[in-house]
Design a protein around this motif. Structure first.
Motif, PDB file in Angstrom:
ATOM      1  N   SER A 122       0.725  -1.312   0.120  1.00 24.71           N
ATOM      2  CA  SER A 122       0.064  -0.011   0.087  1.00 24.71           C
ATOM      3  C   SER A 122       0.782   1.187  -0.063  1.00 24.71           C
ATOM      4  N   ASN A 123       0.197   2.330  -0.449  1.00 18.82           N
ATOM      5  CA  ASN A 123       1.035   3.510  -0.346  1.00 18.82           C
ATOM      6  C   ASN A 123       0.870   4.175   0.884  1.00 18.82           C
ATOM      7  N   ASP A 124       0.075   3.633   1.832  1.00 17.72           N
ATOM      8  CA  ASP A 124      -0.384   4.470   3.064  1.00 17.72           C
ATOM      9  C   ASP A 124      -0.039   3.415   4.362  1.00 17.72           C
ATOM     10  N   VAL A 125       0.356   4.098   5.521  1.00 12.67           N
ATOM     11  CA  VAL A 125       0.199   3.183   6.787  1.00 12.67           C
ATOM     12  C   VAL A 125      -0.975   3.209   7.244  1.00 12.67           C
ATOM     13  N   PRO A 126      -1.639   2.028   7.270  1.00 14.53           N
ATOM     14  CA  PRO A 126      -3.080   1.950   7.732  1.00 14.53           C
ATOM     15  C   PRO A 126      -3.227   2.768   9.163  1.00 14.53           C
ATOM     16  N   ASP A 127      -4.423   3.290   9.563  1.00 17.51           N
ATOM     17  CA  ASP A 127      -4.691   4.276  10.581  1.00 17.51           C
ATOM     18  C   ASP A 127      -5.320   3.348  11.707  1.00 17.51           C
ATOM     19  N   PRO A 128      -4.451   2.848  12.535  1.00 19.49           N
ATOM     20  CA  PRO A 128      -5.212   1.812  13.814  1.00 19.49           C
ATOM     21  C   PRO A 128      -6.103   2.525  14.560  1.00 19.49           C
ATOM     22  N   TYR A 129      -6.263   3.722  14.523  1.00 17.62           N
ATOM     23  CA  TYR A 129      -7.511   4.465  15.272  1.00 17.62           C
ATOM     24  C   TYR A 129      -8.699   3.794  14.560  1.00 17.62           C
ATOM     25  N   TYR A 130      -8.635   3.582  13.496  1.00 18.83           N
ATOM     26  CA  TYR A 130      -9.990   3.006  12.711  1.00 18.83           C
ATOM     27  C   TYR A 130      -9.813   1.488  12.622  1.00 18.83           C
ATOM     28  N   THR A 131      -8.637   0.963  12.258  1.00 17.60           N
ATOM     29  CA  THR A 131      -8.610  -0.435  11.911  1.00 17.60           C
ATOM     30  C   THR A 131      -8.453  -1.416  13.165  1.00 17.60           C
ATOM     31  N   GLY A 132      -7.734  -0.708  14.151  1.00 17.67           N
ATOM     32  CA  GLY A 132      -7.398  -1.456  15.446  1.00 17.67           C
ATOM     33  C   GLY A 132      -6.413  -2.233  15.336  1.00 17.67           C
ATOM     34  N   ASN A 133      -5.314  -2.225  14.351  1.00 22.03           N
ATOM     35  CA  ASN A 133      -4.447  -3.163  14.034  1.00 22.03           C
ATOM     36  C   ASN A 133      -3.321  -2.330  14.279  1.00 22.03           C
ATOM     37  N   PHE A 134      -2.777  -2.365  15.613  1.00 18.75           N
ATOM     38  CA  PHE A 134      -1.539  -1.583  15.931  1.00 18.75           C
ATOM     39  C   PHE A 134      -0.289  -2.509  15.734  1.00 18.75           C
ATOM     40  N   ASP A 135      -0.504  -3.836  15.992  1.00 20.76           N
ATOM     41  CA  ASP A 135       0.657  -4.788  15.364  1.00 20.76           C
ATOM     42  C   ASP A 135       1.213  -4.643  14.150  1.00 20.76           C
ATOM     43  N   GLU A 136       0.104  -4.419  12.942  1.00 20.95           N
ATOM     44  CA  GLU A 136       0.465  -4.111  11.573  1.00 20.95           C
ATOM     45  C   GLU A 136       1.232  -2.915  11.707  1.00 20.95           C
ATOM     46  N   VAL A 137       0.595  -1.796  12.091  1.00 16.68           N
ATOM     47  CA  VAL A 137       1.635  -0.487  11.847  1.00 16.68           C
ATOM     48  C   VAL A 137       2.767  -0.675  12.576  1.00 16.68           C
ATOM     49  N   TYR A 138       2.910  -1.325  13.786  1.00 19.70           N
ATOM     50  CA  TYR A 138       4.152  -1.458  14.241  1.00 19.70           C
ATOM     51  C   TYR A 138       5.177  -1.843  13.391  1.00 19.70           C
ATOM     52  N   ALA A 139       4.864  -3.019  12.690  1.00 19.31           N
ATOM     53  CA  ALA A 139       5.760  -3.984  11.701  1.00 19.31           C
ATOM     54  C   ALA A 139       6.296  -2.753  10.820  1.00 19.31           C
ATOM     55  N   LEU A 140       5.332  -2.154  10.308  1.00 21.92           N
ATOM     56  CA  LEU A 140       5.715  -1.067   9.010  1.00 21.92           C
ATOM     57  C   LEU A 140       6.597  -0.041   9.593  1.00 21.92           C
ATOM     58  N   VAL A 141       6.081   0.590  10.851  1.00 21.87           N
ATOM     59  CA  VAL A 141       7.027   1.807  11.484  1.00 21.87           C
ATOM     60  C   VAL A 141       8.309   1.329  11.775  1.00 21.87           C
ATOM     61  N   GLU A 142       8.555   0.184  12.524  1.00 21.34           N
ATOM     62  CA  GLU A 142       9.643  -0.362  12.725  1.00 21.34           C
ATOM     63  C   GLU A 142      10.631  -0.494  11.524  1.00 21.34           C
TER      64      GLU A 142
END
Length: 160
Positions: A122-142
């Protein structure tokens, strides 16, 4: 000193997570004091609030401090204050470029976070505020933060 600003919508989930993770990576590499990091949001809904409870819980799990991180909004002066302005999604990038106006036209200092993640889906980091998937975001962020640090060290060996 090299300065990085991570930007998301409300500055409570993605960008403070990136700020905390990047700060942690700087400490691990002995680079604190030579590279500075901050985060901001394009919206003003959460000003002065700490990161979202989901972000805090995830960072706690990994032993990453978020001390002192409070939501703030992107300011016009941020364009001159930061060397890299890393936007978590396309809408954030568009909004940041609107705030900065013509100064940001064609500026390589403003770019999307996912440009740092090879093989992106994806071109965007998904927003966990809406998806609830903080683990997915952490993996991308790290991964993205690790790649950003390598990019900075390559582009500015004399400053970092």
């Amino acid at each position: 000193m090299i300065r990085i600003l991570f930007v998301c919508l409300g500055n409570i989930c993605r960008s403070p997570m990136a700020e905390a993770v990047f700060r942690h990576q700087l400490q691990a590499g002995g680079l604190e004091g030579r590279i500075e990091v901050d985060s901001a949001g394009t919206g003003d809904w959460h000003l002065c609030k700490p990161p979202h409870e989901g972000t805090r819980a995830l960072l706690d799990r990994y032993g990453i401090s978020y001390e002192g991180i409070r939501a703030r909004q992107v300011l016009l002066d941020d364009f001159n204050e930061f060397d890299y302005i890393v936007c978590m999604d396309s809408a954030n990038e568009r909004d940041v470029r609107k705030v900065f106006g013509s100064r940001a036209d064609g500026s390589a200092k403003v770019f999307k976070f996912m440009d740092l993640v090879p093989g992106k889906t994806s071109n965007d980091v998904p927003d966990p505020y809406y998806t609830g998937n903080f683990d997915e975001v952490y993996a991308l962020v790290e991964e993205g933060c690790r790649n950003l640090l390598a990019k900075i060290l390559q582009e500015h060996p004399e400053r970092a």
